[in-house]
Design a protein around this motif. Structure first.
Motif, PDB file in Angstrom:
ATOM      1  N   VAL A 179      -1.099  -2.003   1.089  1.00 48.41           N
ATOM      2  CA  VAL A 179       0.246  -1.617   0.677  1.00 48.41           C
ATOM      3  C   VAL A 179       1.021  -2.913   0.415  1.00 48.41           C
ATOM      4  O   VAL A 179       1.281  -3.668   1.334  1.00 48.41           O
ATOM      5  N   CYS A 209      -4.224   6.355   5.608  1.00 43.50           N
ATOM      6  CA  CYS A 209      -4.079   6.300   4.148  1.00 43.50           C
ATOM      7  C   CYS A 209      -4.954   5.190   3.575  1.00 43.50           C
ATOM      8  O   CYS A 209      -5.616   5.378   2.541  1.00 43.50           O
ATOM      9  N   ILE A 242       4.893   3.360   2.667  1.00 45.45           N
ATOM     10  CA  ILE A 242       4.421   4.741   2.762  1.00 45.45           C
ATOM     11  C   ILE A 242       5.436   5.484   3.615  1.00 45.45           C
ATOM     12  O   ILE A 242       5.791   5.028   4.703  1.00 45.45           O
TER      13      ILE A 242
END
Length: 80
Positions: free
Chosen positions: A57, A44, A63
């Protein structure tokens, strides 16, 4: 907070149960699901989202992996 249960993964055991709720006041979804693996998070981050936006993140985000079978529980936008 006024939550409404939307669905749970079909045939889930008592200890493994991805679930979706709707906050009826805000329209937000609360989702319990599988934590993404390190490999998935890395992928990602590599793909990113929009140009110039950090792919990190933040500590207050995560996630998750939402099983395909759970998509049927996602509400449709008001315009549909």
């Amino acid at each position: 907070m006024a939550l409404r249960f939307l669905g749970i993964i079909p045939n889930s055991p008592d200890t493994d149960s991805p679930t979706i709720w709707l906050d009826e006041e805000t329209g937000d979804l609360l989702i319990q699901s599988y934590t993404a693996t390190e490999e998935e998070v890395k992928a990602c981050k590599e793909i990113g989202s929009i140009s110039g936006h950090s792919s990190d993140v933040p500590e207050h985000e995560t996630i998750i992996r939402l099983p395909k079978v759970m998509l049927k529980f996602l509400p449709k936008p008001d315009s549909e």
